[in-house]
Design a protein around this motif. Structure first.
Motif, short mmCIF file in Angstrom:
data_model
loop_
_atom_site.label_atom_id
_atom_site.label_comp_id
_atom_site.label_asym_id
_atom_site.label_seq_id
_atom_site.Cartn_x
_atom_site.Cartn_y
_atom_site.Cartn_z
N ALA A 11 -57.01 -33.30 53.07
CA ALA A 11 -55.85 -32.48 53.49
C ALA A 11 -55.57 -32.71 54.96
O ALA A 11 -54.72 -32.05 55.55
CB ALA A 11 -56.13 -31.00 53.22
N GLU A 12 -56.34 -33.63 55.57
CA GLU A 12 -56.10 -33.93 57.00
C GLU A 12 -56.59 -35.35 57.26
O GLU A 12 -57.28 -35.95 56.45
CB GLU A 12 -56.90 -32.95 57.88
CG GLU A 12 -58.41 -33.08 57.64
CD GLU A 12 -59.23 -32.15 58.52
OE1 GLU A 12 -58.68 -31.58 59.47
OE2 GLU A 12 -60.43 -31.99 58.21
N GLU A 13 -56.24 -35.89 58.41
CA GLU A 13 -56.70 -37.22 58.82
C GLU A 13 -58.21 -37.14 59.05
O GLU A 13 -58.69 -36.18 59.67
CB GLU A 13 -55.96 -37.59 60.12
CG GLU A 13 -56.00 -39.06 60.44
CD GLU A 13 -55.29 -39.93 59.39
OE1 GLU A 13 -54.26 -39.49 58.85
OE2 GLU A 13 -55.83 -41.01 59.10
N ASP A 14 -58.96 -38.11 58.53
CA ASP A 14 -60.42 -38.10 58.77
C ASP A 14 -60.72 -38.87 60.05
O ASP A 14 -60.45 -40.05 60.16
CB ASP A 14 -61.13 -38.78 57.58
CG ASP A 14 -62.63 -38.80 57.81
OD1 ASP A 14 -63.33 -39.56 57.13
OD2 ASP A 14 -63.09 -38.07 58.72
N ASP A 15 -61.30 -38.16 61.05
CA ASP A 15 -61.57 -38.88 62.33
C ASP A 15 -62.93 -39.57 62.28
O ASP A 15 -63.38 -40.16 63.25
CB ASP A 15 -61.52 -37.88 63.51
CG ASP A 15 -62.69 -36.88 63.43
OD1 ASP A 15 -62.77 -36.01 64.31
OD2 ASP A 15 -63.51 -36.99 62.48
N SER A 19 -68.16 -33.09 60.69
CA SER A 19 -68.91 -32.92 59.43
C SER A 19 -68.10 -32.05 58.47
O SER A 19 -68.23 -32.14 57.27
CB SER A 19 -70.26 -32.25 59.71
OG SER A 19 -70.05 -30.90 60.05
N SER A 20 -67.20 -31.23 59.05
CA SER A 20 -66.41 -30.34 58.20
C SER A 20 -65.01 -30.94 58.02
O SER A 20 -64.38 -31.33 59.00
CB SER A 20 -66.29 -28.99 58.94
OG SER A 20 -66.13 -27.98 58.03
N ILE A 21 -64.56 -31.05 56.78
CA ILE A 21 -63.28 -31.72 56.54
C ILE A 21 -62.45 -30.91 55.55
O ILE A 21 -63.01 -30.23 54.69
CB ILE A 21 -63.56 -33.15 56.03
CG1 ILE A 21 -62.32 -34.02 56.14
CG2 ILE A 21 -64.12 -33.18 54.61
CD1 ILE A 21 -62.64 -35.46 56.32
N ALA A 22 -61.12 -30.96 55.73
CA ALA A 22 -60.24 -30.19 54.83
C ALA A 22 -59.87 -31.05 53.63
O ALA A 22 -59.48 -32.21 53.78
CB ALA A 22 -58.97 -29.77 55.57
N LEU A 23 -60.06 -30.48 52.45
CA LEU A 23 -59.72 -31.17 51.20
C LEU A 23 -58.69 -30.35 50.44
O LEU A 23 -58.58 -29.15 50.63
CB LEU A 23 -60.98 -31.34 50.32
CG LEU A 23 -62.11 -32.20 50.89
CD1 LEU A 23 -63.34 -32.15 49.97
CD2 LEU A 23 -61.65 -33.64 51.08
N ARG A 24 -57.95 -31.03 49.58
CA ARG A 24 -56.97 -30.35 48.74
C ARG A 24 -57.22 -30.76 47.29
O ARG A 24 -57.40 -31.96 47.02
CB ARG A 24 -55.54 -30.73 49.16
CG ARG A 24 -54.46 -30.03 48.38
CD ARG A 24 -53.06 -30.39 48.85
NE ARG A 24 -52.83 -30.00 50.23
CZ ARG A 24 -52.52 -30.86 51.19
NH1 ARG A 24 -52.43 -32.14 50.92
NH2 ARG A 24 -52.31 -30.44 52.42
N LEU A 25 -57.26 -29.79 46.40
CA LEU A 25 -57.60 -30.05 44.99
C LEU A 25 -56.51 -29.46 44.11
O LEU A 25 -56.03 -28.35 44.37
CB LEU A 25 -58.95 -29.38 44.70
CG LEU A 25 -59.50 -29.43 43.28
CD1 LEU A 25 -61.04 -29.45 43.31
CD2 LEU A 25 -59.03 -28.25 42.44
#
Lengths: 98, 27
Positions: A11-15, A19-25
């Motif tokens: 749900a966001e650009e992966d830098d 360690s914490s990342i936004a996902l969309r399901l």
């Protein structure tokens, strides 16, 4: 990754570092699920790649009423496949970026 | 927006919003 009928995306650009990342399901094909999912739409959440497991999040989604208990494994697998792709990409790209 | 709903479960926040039409597989 096998098509589970449940789609999980960033749900966001992966830098490559956080360690914490936004996902969309969201459910792409309800027929592939055992239980009838609540008509959720897209569920966005934060996932800690180092501390959490896809099974934890899947169970929380069932507890929150998004999915039926019988679909917890399908949801966990869908998240696991996306997380594996994110980690695989980080391992390959990060050394090049550095 | 009114279309977005926030649900908490076990301390995690889930933000629920409509799936863009373009992303839904034709049934």
């Amino acid at each position: 990754a096998e098509d589970t009928g449940v789609r999980v995306e960033l749900a966001e650009e992966d830098d490559g570092q956080k360690s914490s990342i936004a996902l969309r399901l969201w459910v792409e094909d309800p027929k592939k699920l055992k239980g009838k999912p609540k008509d959720n739409g897209a569920i966005e959440f934060t996932f800690d790649l180092e501390k959490e497991t896809p099974d934890d999040v899947a169970q929380e989604m069932v507890d929150a009423g998004f999915f039926h208990e019988s679909d917890v494994k399908i949801v966990a697998k869908s998240i696991r496949d996306r997380v594996a792709l994110i980690l695989w990409r980080r391992e390959r790209i990060w050394p090049i970026l550095q | 927006s009114s279309l977005t709903q926030v649900v908490h479960s076990a301390g995690r926040r889930f933000i629920v919003s409509p799936v863009p039409e373009s992303r839904l597989r034709e049934q």
